[in-house]
Design an enzyme around this catalytic site. Structure first.
Site, PDB file in Angstrom:
ATOM      1  N   ARG A 134      51.393  46.642  48.748  1.00  0.00           N
ATOM      2  CA  ARG A 134      50.878  46.838  47.558  1.00  0.00           C
ATOM      3  C   ARG A 134      50.337  48.210  47.764  1.00  0.00           C
ATOM      4  O   ARG A 134      49.755  48.520  48.654  1.00  0.00           O
ATOM      5  CB  ARG A 134      50.049  45.625  47.437  1.00  0.00           C
ATOM      6  CG  ARG A 134      50.746  44.269  47.057  1.00  0.00           C
ATOM      7  CD  ARG A 134      49.667  43.199  46.805  1.00  0.00           C
ATOM      8  NE  ARG A 134      48.121  43.356  46.429  1.00  0.00           N
ATOM      9  CZ  ARG A 134      47.319  42.651  45.966  1.00  0.00           C
ATOM     10  NH1 ARG A 134      47.745  41.405  45.912  1.00  0.00           N
ATOM     11  NH2 ARG A 134      46.263  42.700  45.561  1.00  0.00           N
ATOM     12  N   ARG A 142      37.467  47.429  46.872  1.00  0.00           N
ATOM     13  CA  ARG A 142      37.660  46.289  46.131  1.00  0.00           C
ATOM     14  C   ARG A 142      36.477  45.291  46.585  1.00  0.00           C
ATOM     15  O   ARG A 142      36.060  44.604  45.563  1.00  0.00           O
ATOM     16  CB  ARG A 142      39.113  45.868  46.338  1.00  0.00           C
ATOM     17  CG  ARG A 142      40.023  46.373  45.626  1.00  0.00           C
ATOM     18  CD  ARG A 142      41.360  45.904  46.079  1.00  0.00           C
ATOM     19  NE  ARG A 142      41.939  44.791  45.387  1.00  0.00           N
ATOM     20  CZ  ARG A 142      42.520  43.787  45.677  1.00  0.00           C
ATOM     21  NH1 ARG A 142      42.772  43.515  47.046  1.00  0.00           N
ATOM     22  NH2 ARG A 142      42.853  42.790  44.953  1.00  0.00           N
ATOM     23  N   ARG A 152      47.276  42.088  56.155  1.00  0.00           N
ATOM     24  CA  ARG A 152      48.296  42.019  55.000  1.00  0.00           C
ATOM     25  C   ARG A 152      49.029  43.026  54.578  1.00  0.00           C
ATOM     26  O   ARG A 152      50.257  43.208  54.282  1.00  0.00           O
ATOM     27  CB  ARG A 152      47.574  41.463  53.636  1.00  0.00           C
ATOM     28  CG  ARG A 152      48.339  40.933  52.683  1.00  0.00           C
ATOM     29  CD  ARG A 152      47.955  40.112  51.511  1.00  0.00           C
ATOM     30  NE  ARG A 152      46.992  41.244  50.724  1.00  0.00           N
ATOM     31  CZ  ARG A 152      46.522  40.854  49.702  1.00  0.00           C
ATOM     32  NH1 ARG A 152      46.320  39.746  49.231  1.00  0.00           N
ATOM     33  NH2 ARG A 152      45.853  41.893  48.730  1.00  0.00           N
ATOM     34  N   ARG A 201      35.994  37.904  35.894  1.00  0.00           N
ATOM     35  CA  ARG A 201      35.596  38.382  37.039  1.00  0.00           C
ATOM     36  C   ARG A 201      34.361  39.415  36.604  1.00  0.00           C
ATOM     37  O   ARG A 201      33.825  40.347  37.367  1.00  0.00           O
ATOM     38  CB  ARG A 201      36.769  39.663  37.531  1.00  0.00           C
ATOM     39  CG  ARG A 201      37.515  38.981  38.692  1.00  0.00           C
ATOM     40  CD  ARG A 201      38.594  40.018  38.833  1.00  0.00           C
ATOM     41  NE  ARG A 201      39.070  40.280  40.296  1.00  0.00           N
ATOM     42  CZ  ARG A 201      40.379  39.926  40.820  1.00  0.00           C
ATOM     43  NH1 ARG A 201      41.154  39.308  39.797  1.00  0.00           N
ATOM     44  NH2 ARG A 201      40.734  40.049  41.829  1.00  0.00           N
ATOM     45  N   LYS A 206      42.176  32.932  47.865  1.00  0.00           N
ATOM     46  CA  LYS A 206      42.185  32.330  46.247  1.00  0.00           C
ATOM     47  C   LYS A 206      43.657  32.124  46.063  1.00  0.00           C
ATOM     48  O   LYS A 206      43.983  31.103  45.277  1.00  0.00           O
ATOM     49  CB  LYS A 206      41.703  33.430  45.730  1.00  0.00           C
ATOM     50  CG  LYS A 206      40.995  33.244  44.545  1.00  0.00           C
ATOM     51  CD  LYS A 206      40.000  34.357  43.986  1.00  0.00           C
ATOM     52  CE  LYS A 206      40.550  35.760  44.111  1.00  0.00           C
ATOM     53  NZ  LYS A 206      41.537  36.326  43.192  1.00  0.00           N
TER      54      LYS A 206
HETATM   55  P1  AMP Z   1      44.215  40.014  42.269  1.00  0.00           P
HETATM   56  O1  AMP Z   1      45.680  39.706  42.820  1.00  0.00           O
HETATM   57  O2  AMP Z   1      43.599  38.849  41.822  1.00  0.00           O
HETATM   58  O3  AMP Z   1      43.462  40.324  43.517  1.00  0.00           O
HETATM   59  O4  AMP Z   1      44.291  41.347  41.136  1.00  0.00           O
HETATM   60  C1  AMP Z   1      44.762  42.471  41.562  1.00  0.00           C
HETATM   61  C2  AMP Z   1      44.311  43.403  40.448  1.00  0.00           C
HETATM   62  O5  AMP Z   1      44.593  43.098  39.218  1.00  0.00           O
HETATM   63  C3  AMP Z   1      42.753  43.443  40.731  1.00  0.00           C
HETATM   64  O6  AMP Z   1      42.156  44.517  41.733  1.00  0.00           O
HETATM   65  C4  AMP Z   1      42.351  44.147  39.318  1.00  0.00           C
HETATM   66  O7  AMP Z   1      42.585  45.759  39.165  1.00  0.00           O
HETATM   67  C5  AMP Z   1      43.457  43.749  38.324  1.00  0.00           C
HETATM   68  N1  AMP Z   1      42.669  42.332  37.739  1.00  0.00           N
HETATM   69  C6  AMP Z   1      43.136  41.077  38.041  1.00  0.00           C
HETATM   70  N2  AMP Z   1      42.314  40.099  37.434  1.00  0.00           N
HETATM   71  C7  AMP Z   1      41.446  41.091  36.944  1.00  0.00           C
HETATM   72  C8  AMP Z   1      40.299  40.680  35.963  1.00  0.00           C
HETATM   73  N3  AMP Z   1      39.892  39.285  35.514  1.00  0.00           N
HETATM   74  N4  AMP Z   1      39.616  41.742  35.384  1.00  0.00           N
HETATM   75  C9  AMP Z   1      40.019  42.851  35.675  1.00  0.00           C
HETATM   76  N5  AMP Z   1      40.874  43.222  36.340  1.00  0.00           N
HETATM   77  C10 AMP Z   1      41.614  42.316  37.020  1.00  0.00           C
END
Ligand code: AMP
Length: 187
Positions: A133, A144, A127, A88, A13
């Site tokens: 991370r 997740r 990864r 989300r 993504k």
């Molecule tokens: P990502 O890099 O998009 O996978 O986001 C990493 C983490 O940030 C996620 O696992 C959530 O803990 C938090 N996060 C990112 N976007 C959202 C969202 N729209 N709503 C809630 N938590 C988010």
């Protein structure tokens, strides 16, 4: 063009969102990137978000919604944006609808990257070897995916019913997947 990009963790993504934003000339808004930057800078928002992120949980809607409301109000997002990783939850969908209403705009489309879940787990484990991370342990990776299935997969139906959904095969190299997205975008 105002687009969302959705897909389970590991579907590619972020990579696709960055290049799509360049191609359509819009702001790339990644909630995950904004949270990570805040964690790094040890802001209050970062301290709040970190414990959820480390556990593979979603940051509470009211925190995430306020952050996106602020970001979408910036000039660079007025005409064109790619929202990456937001919304989300169904609550976030409703908030985004409200924000766009207030701004007098709306979405042009929703890109969903479709990839087999087991393939994703393997990608993420790979990864994890290099990313450093804190949310890249196997237990968190599996959690997740589950959170995505429970909380975010239902959003696909919502956008499908609105006639906005473009389902894109996310398997292949980056250029191949980008070309599929370009073919599917509204004219
Ligand atoms: P990502 O890099 O998009 O996978 O986001 C990493 C983490 O940030 C996620 O696992 C959530 O803990 C938090 N996060 C990112 N976007 C959202 C969202 N729209 N709503 C809630 N938590 C988010």
């Amino acid at each position: 063009m105002r687009l969302l990009i959705m897909g389970p963790p590991g579907a590619g993504k972020g990579t696709q969102a960055v290049s799509l934003a360049e191609r359509v000339g819009g702001a790339h808004i990644s909630t995950g990137d904004i949270f990570r930057a805040n964690v790094q800078q040890q802001t209050e928002l970062g301290r709040e978000a970190q414990r959820y992120m480390d556990a593979g949980e979603y940051v509470p809607d009211e925190i995430t919604n306020a952050m996106v409301r602020d970001r979408l109000g910036h000039d660079d997002a007025r005409e064109s944006f790619i929202l990456d990783g937001y919304p989300r939850t169904l609550d976030q969908v409703a908030t985004l609808d409200g924000i766009l209403d207030e701004l007098g705009s709306g979405l042009d489309g929703v890109v969903e990257l479709v990839v087999d879940p087991e393939e994703l787990i393997q990608r993420l484990l790979k990864r994890a070897e290099t990313s450093g991370r804190a949310d890249d342990t196997e237990a968190v990776i599996r959690h997740r995916q589950q959170v995505y299935t429970d909380e975010t997969a239902p959003l696909i139906d919502v956008y499908s019913q609105r006639g906005l959904l473009m389902q894109i095969d996310g398997v292949g190299d980056v250029a191949e997947v980008s070309a599929r997205i370009d073919d599917a975008l509204p004219a």
